[in-house]
Structure formats: C-alpha cells, structure tokens
Scaffold this active site. Structure first.
Site, PDB file in Angstrom:
ATOM      1  N   ARG A 124       0.819  -1.237   0.000  1.00  0.00           N
ATOM      2  CA  ARG A 124       0.000   0.000   0.000  1.00  0.00           C
ATOM      3  C   ARG A 124       0.845   1.277   0.000  1.00  0.00           C
ATOM      4  NH1 ARG A 124      -3.286  -2.774   3.914  1.00  0.00           N
ATOM      5  NH2 ARG A 124      -4.860  -3.954   2.796  1.00  0.00           N
ATOM      6  N   LYS A 146       3.319  11.482 -11.418  1.00  0.00           N
ATOM      7  CA  LYS A 146       2.410  10.643 -12.210  1.00  0.00           C
ATOM      8  C   LYS A 146       3.111   9.310 -12.449  1.00  0.00           C
ATOM      9  CE  LYS A 146      -0.617  13.732 -14.852  1.00  0.00           C
ATOM     10  NZ  LYS A 146      -1.026  14.200 -16.200  1.00  0.00           N
ATOM     11  N   GLU A 188       9.794  16.962 -25.482  1.00  0.00           N
ATOM     12  CA  GLU A 188       9.223  17.438 -24.206  1.00  0.00           C
ATOM     13  C   GLU A 188       9.944  18.718 -23.744  1.00  0.00           C
ATOM     14  OE1 GLU A 188       6.474  16.049 -22.915  1.00  0.00           O
ATOM     15  OE2 GLU A 188       6.611  13.857 -22.805  1.00  0.00           O
ATOM     16  N   LYS A 229       8.120  22.573 -14.487  1.00  0.00           N
ATOM     17  CA  LYS A 229       7.188  21.490 -14.111  1.00  0.00           C
ATOM     18  C   LYS A 229       6.910  21.522 -12.610  1.00  0.00           C
ATOM     19  CE  LYS A 229       5.792  16.770 -14.679  1.00  0.00           C
ATOM     20  NZ  LYS A 229       5.889  15.500 -15.397  1.00  0.00           N
ATOM     21  N   GLU A 239      -3.930  17.648 -11.148  1.00  0.00           N
ATOM     22  CA  GLU A 239      -4.500  18.019 -12.446  1.00  0.00           C
ATOM     23  C   GLU A 239      -5.987  18.364 -12.368  1.00  0.00           C
ATOM     24  OE1 GLU A 239      -2.883  15.815 -15.880  1.00  0.00           O
ATOM     25  OE2 GLU A 239      -4.803  16.165 -16.858  1.00  0.00           O
ATOM     26  N   ARG A 243      -2.436  21.917 -14.433  1.00  0.00           N
ATOM     27  CA  ARG A 243      -1.502  20.842 -14.803  1.00  0.00           C
ATOM     28  C   ARG A 243      -1.821  20.243 -16.168  1.00  0.00           C
ATOM     29  NH1 ARG A 243       1.370  16.068 -11.218  1.00  0.00           N
ATOM     30  NH2 ARG A 243       2.546  15.234 -12.992  1.00  0.00           N
ATOM     31  N   ASN A 247      -0.012  18.552 -20.781  1.00  0.00           N
ATOM     32  CA  ASN A 247      -0.491  17.576 -21.754  1.00  0.00           C
ATOM     33  C   ASN A 247      -0.500  18.127 -23.186  1.00  0.00           C
ATOM     34  OD1 ASN A 247      -2.842  14.985 -21.716  1.00  0.00           O
ATOM     35  ND2 ASN A 247      -1.243  15.131 -20.173  1.00  0.00           N
ATOM     36  N   HIS A 250      -0.379  15.858 -26.233  1.00  0.00           N
ATOM     37  CA  HIS A 250      -0.516  14.470 -25.784  1.00  0.00           C
ATOM     38  C   HIS A 250      -1.843  13.827 -26.169  1.00  0.00           C
ATOM     39  CE1 HIS A 250       3.102  15.445 -23.631  1.00  0.00           C
ATOM     40  NE2 HIS A 250       3.187  14.240 -23.110  1.00  0.00           N
ATOM     41  N   HIS A 254      -0.805  10.417 -27.521  1.00  0.00           N
ATOM     42  CA  HIS A 254      -1.184   9.174 -26.841  1.00  0.00           C
ATOM     43  C   HIS A 254      -2.031   8.283 -27.744  1.00  0.00           C
ATOM     44  CE1 HIS A 254      -0.504  10.529 -22.369  1.00  0.00           C
ATOM     45  NE2 HIS A 254       0.610  10.232 -23.000  1.00  0.00           N
ATOM     46  N   HIS A 269       7.232   7.641 -27.221  1.00  0.00           N
ATOM     47  CA  HIS A 269       6.384   8.701 -26.660  1.00  0.00           C
ATOM     48  C   HIS A 269       6.765  10.090 -27.190  1.00  0.00           C
ATOM     49  CE1 HIS A 269       3.889  10.763 -23.688  1.00  0.00           C
ATOM     50  NE2 HIS A 269       4.934  11.502 -23.362  1.00  0.00           N
TER      51      HIS A 269
HETATM   52  N1  LIG Z   1       5.123  10.405 -15.459  1.00  0.00           N
HETATM   53  C1  LIG Z   1       5.240  11.453 -16.248  1.00  0.00           C
HETATM   54  O1  LIG Z   1       5.027  12.603 -15.855  1.00  0.00           O
HETATM   55  C2  LIG Z   1       5.688  11.245 -17.671  1.00  0.00           C
HETATM   56  C3  LIG Z   1       6.106  12.348 -18.437  1.00  0.00           C
HETATM   57  C4  LIG Z   1       6.556  12.125 -19.732  1.00  0.00           C
HETATM   58  C5  LIG Z   1       6.608  10.831 -20.235  1.00  0.00           C
HETATM   59  N2  LIG Z   1       6.215   9.791 -19.461  1.00  0.00           N
HETATM   60  C6  LIG Z   1       6.339   8.410 -19.952  1.00  0.00           C
HETATM   61  O2  LIG Z   1       7.720   8.158 -20.171  1.00  0.00           O
HETATM   62  C7  LIG Z   1       7.850   7.125 -21.137  1.00  0.00           C
HETATM   63  C8  LIG Z   1       8.912   7.477 -22.143  1.00  0.00           C
HETATM   64  O3  LIG Z   1      10.145   7.630 -21.476  1.00  0.00           O
HETATM   65  P1  LIG Z   1      11.525   7.545 -22.269  1.00  0.00           P
HETATM   66  O4  LIG Z   1      11.438   8.348 -23.495  1.00  0.00           O
HETATM   67  O5  LIG Z   1      12.595   7.804 -21.305  1.00  0.00           O
HETATM   68  O6  LIG Z   1      11.530   6.044 -22.758  1.00  0.00           O
HETATM   69  P2  LIG Z   1      12.253   4.731 -22.173  1.00  0.00           P
HETATM   70  O7  LIG Z   1      12.154   4.648 -20.734  1.00  0.00           O
HETATM   71  O8  LIG Z   1      11.721   3.601 -22.994  1.00  0.00           O
HETATM   72  O9  LIG Z   1      13.771   4.980 -22.534  1.00  0.00           O
HETATM   73  C9  LIG Z   1      14.113   5.097 -23.888  1.00  0.00           C
HETATM   74  C10 LIG Z   1      15.145   4.047 -24.338  1.00  0.00           C
HETATM   75  O10 LIG Z   1      16.424   4.543 -23.984  1.00  0.00           O
HETATM   76  C11 LIG Z   1      17.143   3.577 -23.229  1.00  0.00           C
HETATM   77  N3  LIG Z   1      17.943   4.339 -22.291  1.00  0.00           N
HETATM   78  C12 LIG Z   1      17.504   5.075 -21.248  1.00  0.00           C
HETATM   79  N4  LIG Z   1      18.516   5.723 -20.674  1.00  0.00           N
HETATM   80  C13 LIG Z   1      19.633   5.391 -21.364  1.00  0.00           C
HETATM   81  C14 LIG Z   1      20.990   5.763 -21.283  1.00  0.00           C
HETATM   82  N5  LIG Z   1      21.410   6.653 -20.392  1.00  0.00           N
HETATM   83  N6  LIG Z   1      21.872   5.213 -22.150  1.00  0.00           N
HETATM   84  C15 LIG Z   1      21.436   4.337 -23.100  1.00  0.00           C
HETATM   85  N7  LIG Z   1      20.162   3.973 -23.245  1.00  0.00           N
HETATM   86  C16 LIG Z   1      19.271   4.492 -22.385  1.00  0.00           C
HETATM   87  C17 LIG Z   1      16.117   2.677 -22.621  1.00  0.00           C
HETATM   88  O11 LIG Z   1      16.648   1.391 -22.386  1.00  0.00           O
HETATM   89  C18 LIG Z   1      15.029   2.669 -23.696  1.00  0.00           C
HETATM   90  O12 LIG Z   1      15.329   1.705 -24.675  1.00  0.00           O
HETATM   91  C19 LIG Z   1       6.471   6.928 -21.754  1.00  0.00           C
HETATM   92  O13 LIG Z   1       5.887   5.761 -21.262  1.00  0.00           O
HETATM   93  C20 LIG Z   1       5.712   8.142 -21.287  1.00  0.00           C
HETATM   94  O14 LIG Z   1       4.323   7.889 -21.192  1.00  0.00           O
HETATM   95  C21 LIG Z   1       5.764   9.977 -18.196  1.00  0.00           C
HETATM   96  O1  LIG Z   2       3.128  15.437 -15.709  1.00  0.00           O
HETATM   97  C1  LIG Z   2       2.141  15.720 -16.396  1.00  0.00           C
HETATM   98  O2  LIG Z   2       1.097  16.141 -15.893  1.00  0.00           O
HETATM   99  C2  LIG Z   2       2.186  15.530 -17.863  1.00  0.00           C
HETATM  100  O3  LIG Z   2       1.157  15.618 -18.517  1.00  0.00           O
HETATM  101  C3  LIG Z   2       3.515  15.246 -18.497  1.00  0.00           C
HETATM  102  C4  LIG Z   2       3.415  14.436 -19.790  1.00  0.00           C
HETATM  103  O4  LIG Z   2       4.595  14.723 -20.523  1.00  0.00           O
HETATM  104  C5  LIG Z   2       3.384  12.938 -19.560  1.00  0.00           C
HETATM  105  O5  LIG Z   2       3.490  12.260 -20.771  1.00  0.00           O
HETATM  106  C6  LIG Z   2       2.242  12.395 -18.738  1.00  0.00           C
HETATM  107  O6  LIG Z   2       2.464  11.045 -18.391  1.00  0.00           O
HETATM  108  C7  LIG Z   2       0.924  12.444 -19.440  1.00  0.00           C
HETATM  109  O7  LIG Z   2      -0.075  12.379 -18.482  1.00  0.00           O
HETATM  110  P1  LIG Z   2      -1.461  11.643 -18.703  1.00  0.00           P
HETATM  111  O8  LIG Z   2      -2.213  12.039 -17.481  1.00  0.00           O
HETATM  112  O9  LIG Z   2      -2.065  12.167 -19.961  1.00  0.00           O
HETATM  113  O10 LIG Z   2      -1.191  10.189 -18.775  1.00  0.00           O
HETATM  114 ZN   LIG Z   3       4.808  13.318 -22.162  1.00  0.00          ZN
END
Ligand SMILES: NC(=O)c1ccc[n+]([C@@H]2O[C@H](COP(=O)([O-])OP(=O)(O)OC[C@H]3O[C@@H](n4cnc5c(N)ncnc54)[C@H](O)[C@@H]3O)[C@@H](O)[C@H]2O)c1
Ligand SMILES: O=C(O)C(=O)C[C@@H](O)[C@H](O)[C@H](O)COP(=O)(O)O
Ligand SMILES: [Zn+2]
Length: 372
Positions: A124, A146, A188, A229, A239, A243, A247, A250, A254, A269
């Site tokens: 939890r 998130k 981004e 951010k 959000e 917030r 997006n 997105h 998405h 992404h």
């Molecule tokens: N939580 C949030 O606020 C938020 C915001 C933006 C995006 N996201 C999410 O993030 C994800 C995308 O993240 P991403 O673009 O980092 O993708 P990812 O995590 O898949 O990483 C991209 C690729 O790069 C490789 N990699 C990572 N770091 C490396 C390094 N230093 N050296 C060599 N290779 C490396 C990984 O193995 C992978 O193959 C999506 O799922 C998206 O929805 C979330």
């Molecule tokens: O942190 C946020 O809020 C964002 O919207 C950042 C985005 O870059 C990110 O991809 C986020 O995961 C999208 O949010 P979602 O709520 O549409 O899934």
């Molecule tokens: Zn994003």
C-alpha cells in the site's frame, strides 16, 4: 564533479523533495539515498540501462550501508503493461522490500512510471527515488508523481499519483543515449517553451544543438524544464486545472501510441508528442486562435531537430480519422464525453480548451491525413 543544480519541489505534508541535476551523480547516490532512511534500496531498471549503470548504482548504495537488489525488465514501452507490473511487484517482494525501504527507479520514463506505480501500490505504498537516465525522464517524467502503466485501450490509464522522495538526474548518463531517444526527449523540452515560455522556445531554437552534444546547455535545459514542471505540480498536483497544460500535444500523441501498439520500434512517446505538438498548433491555427506563422515555426523547429511532425510520418500508418477519434475518446481529459484539448494562441500561450466538437476534430484529421 561540480556542485549539482538543485530544483526544490515544495509540496505540503512533508512531501517536498529535491531534484539534483549534474554530471556524475550516480557515484554519490548511495549517501543521498541512505540519508532518506531505510535499510534496503532495491533498483528497478531495464536491461539496457541496468547493464550500463546498475553496478555503479548498486555499489554506491552498498557503500552507504544499504542492502541493494535489482529487478530488470525488457526495455521499451511494452513494459508498461499489466504483466510487467506484476513481475516488478513480485520481484520487489522477493527482495523483501519493507514499508520503510526504498524503490529506486533507474532508467527512462518507462522504468520511472512502472517502478513508481509498483512503489505506490506495494504494501500500500513505499517510498521511491527517481534516477532518470533519458533526456525525457530528466526533463519531465521523473518529476511530479504521475506513475502508471498502459492498457490496450489507452495510455497511462492505470496509475496513481505518488511523488518521489528525491530525483537524481545524472546528466552524464545522456552520453550513452541514442540519437533517436535524445530527439524524443527534446520534444518534451520544446513543449515547455510552447506551453508558457516563449523566451525559452527562442532559446531552444538557438541552443538545441548544445543540448544534444552535451554542452552546458544540457544541464541548463534540464533545470529550466524541471523548474517549470515543479511550479505547475506544486500549484495543481492532481491536475484539477493548470496541470493539464503539461499535456500539450498528448491527446494526439497518446492516441498514436495506442494505434501503433506501444511498439517502440514504430513510435516512441516523444515522437508521438512531437507530432501532437505540431498538430495542436495547426489545429489552433485552423480554428483561428493562433497565427499560422507560429504553427509553421513549431513544425519547422521540431523537424530541424529530426522529429516527425505529421500523421504521414508514423511508420506503418495510424489508421483513419475515426480510429484516431476512438483512441482519443479514452483521453483522461475527456469530460461528459467531450474532448478537451490543449490549444495555443501563439508560442508560449497555451490554454485548456474543453468541449471541442468531434466533427471539427474529424475534419481536421481528415485533412491532415489527406495532405501529401
Ligand atoms: N510520469 C510522467 O510525468 C511522464 C512524463 C513524460 C513521459 N512519461 C512516460 O515516459 C515514457 C517514455 O520515457 P523515455 O522516453 O525515457 O523512454 P524509455 O524509458 O523507454 O527509454 C528510452 C530508451 O532509452 C534507453 N535508455 C535510457 N537511458 C539510457 C541511457 N542513459 N543510455 C542508453 N540507453 C538508455 C532505454 O533502455 C530505452 O530503450 C512513456 O511511457 C511516457 O508515457 C511519463
Ligand atoms: O506530468 C504531467 O502532468 C504531464 O502531462 C507530463 C506528460 O509529458 C506525460 O506524458 C504524462 O504522463 C501524461 O499524463 P497523462 O495524465 O495524460 O497520462
Ligand atoms: Zn509526455
């Protein structure tokens, strides 16, 4: 190593945390993680990142007196799945992570979202630390809490808000990131200029090459994005309002990720976001909200940085306008069945636009799909 840049995230109820940005932070991560308390710190990573940085991080944790462990998943978006989430939870339980211990997400946004969601739900809720290693994760996904996984029905539809206790963005790790992933993360970065900071977009146009090559612009860009951010997250953590601006791009992006089956080989992404940013500006211009010149400037800059900006650029295609509308109907901003978009009056002037007519979107998408 020079002193890292620090961005503080002043959340209430003792949930405030620091984002440290600088080269070489992984070597000293153990002491910083140990200072949070707990006996064990178990790393979640993907196989690529674990092979590059897993040993160094584990050694640093152990040197600081923490018991460590590693749970590794396959790299790529497909790992944000129910099956991999279950495997990560069971892996953490097998390492006997207790309530007082820490989960450490080492990797890109996929690992951060997945490990964060596992941490939010394990026993939890256990605390977690983000050690982002992709540009995208350093400028965006490691901050703000998130967490989640994808459903076949849509992106990030299963998740939780769960803030990290610390973010360590070791910008030296970006030296091993592929060009494609660097570009994806850059979408981004540019987004932060387009949302509310026209001056930063100007700066990006002048300095983007330094971000890619690892000049001082890289750390500066990470800090600027994290500061922007953090400000939004502190004002509107869950959000309820502002917030949603994060997006920008997105709703389209998405939908494209879902329609390409979360296959990183086809679309990642950041590439979906780049197309989405260009579409959001062209749609704004079509609705008479934004000068066409600004929409052109956005697409030109993203294209110069090597990013896709059209629906035609999606490898293998993305279906027709109705397939896109069907995917967008699962967007978390949908209210009373109507789409909410983030639109713009110009560069740096984005706003939340609820109640957008489906027919207007369909006509726009049909024109975009028909454009040569
Ligand atoms: N939580 C949030 O606020 C938020 C915001 C933006 C995006 N996201 C999410 O993030 C994800 C995308 O993240 P991403 O673009 O980092 O993708 P990812 O995590 O898949 O990483 C991209 C690729 O790069 C490789 N990699 C990572 N770091 C490396 C390094 N230093 N050296 C060599 N290779 C490396 C990984 O193995 C992978 O193959 C999506 O799922 C998206 O929805 C979330
Ligand atoms: O942190 C946020 O809020 C964002 O919207 C950042 C985005 O870059 C990110 O991809 C986020 O995961 C999208 O949010 P979602 O709520 O549409 O899934
Ligand atoms: Zn994003």
């Amino acid at each position: 190593m020079t002193d890292p840049l620090t961005v503080h995230v002043p959340l209430d109820q003792g949930r405030d945390y620091d984002i440290l940005i600088g080269r070489g932070l992984i070597a000293g991560a153990g002491a910083r993680v140990a200072a949070l308390g707990g006996k064990a710190a178990v790393i979640v990573s993907d196989e690529t990142v674990a092979s590059l940085y897993g040993d160094a991080l584990r050694a640093s944790l152990e040197d600081a007196g923490l018991r460590s462990g590693l749970v590794a998943v396959a790299p790529g978006e497909a790992s944000k799945s129910y099956a991999t989430y279950a495997a990560v939870c069971d892996g953490l339980l097998a390492h006997k992570v207790e309530r007082g211990d820490l989960v450490v997400a080492l990797g890109g946004g996929v690992v951060g979202d997945l490990a964060g969601f596992a941490a939010a739900t394990l026993r939890r809720g256990v605390r977690f630390v983000q050690v982002p290693t992709s540009l995208l994760a350093q400028v965006d996904s490691s901050v703000g809490g998130k967490t989640g996984i994808n459903s076949p029905l849509g992106k990030n539809l299963i998740g939780a808000f769960h803030q990290p206790r610390l973010v360590l963005a070791d910008t030296a790790t970006l030296d091993t990131l592929s060009e494609r992933e660097m570009r994806a993360g850059y979408a981004e970065v540019a987004k932060y200029g387009l949302i509310a900071d026209a001056g930063f977009f100007d700066w990006c146009e002048a300095h983007w090459r330094g971000i890619f090559s690892g000049g001082p612009e890289r750390d500066e860009a990470v800090a600027i994005c994290c500061r922007a951010k953090a400000g939004v997250v502190v004002r509107d953590e869950r959000e309820d309002g502002e917030r949603a601006l994060l997006n920008l791009g997105h709703t389209f992006g998405h939908a494209l990720e879902r329609l390409t089956g979360y296959e990183s080989a086809r679309l990642v992404h950041g590439e979906g976001v780049a197309i989405g940013l260009a579409l959001a500006f062209r749609f704004s211009a079509r609705l008479g909200l934004c000068p066409g010149q600004d929409a052109g400037r956005v697409a030109n800059h993203l294209a110069l940085a090597g990013l896709p900006t059209t629906l035609q650029a999606v490898p293998g295609g993305c279906g027709d306008a109705d397939a896109l509308l069907d995917a967008m109907a699962q967007d978390k901003k949908v209210k009373d069945g109507a789409l909410t978009f983030i639109l713009a009056r110009g560069i740096g002037q984005s706003f939340i636009a609820p109640g957008i007519e489906t027919n207007a979107v369909r006509a726009f998408l049909q024109d975009e799909l028909g454009a040569a």
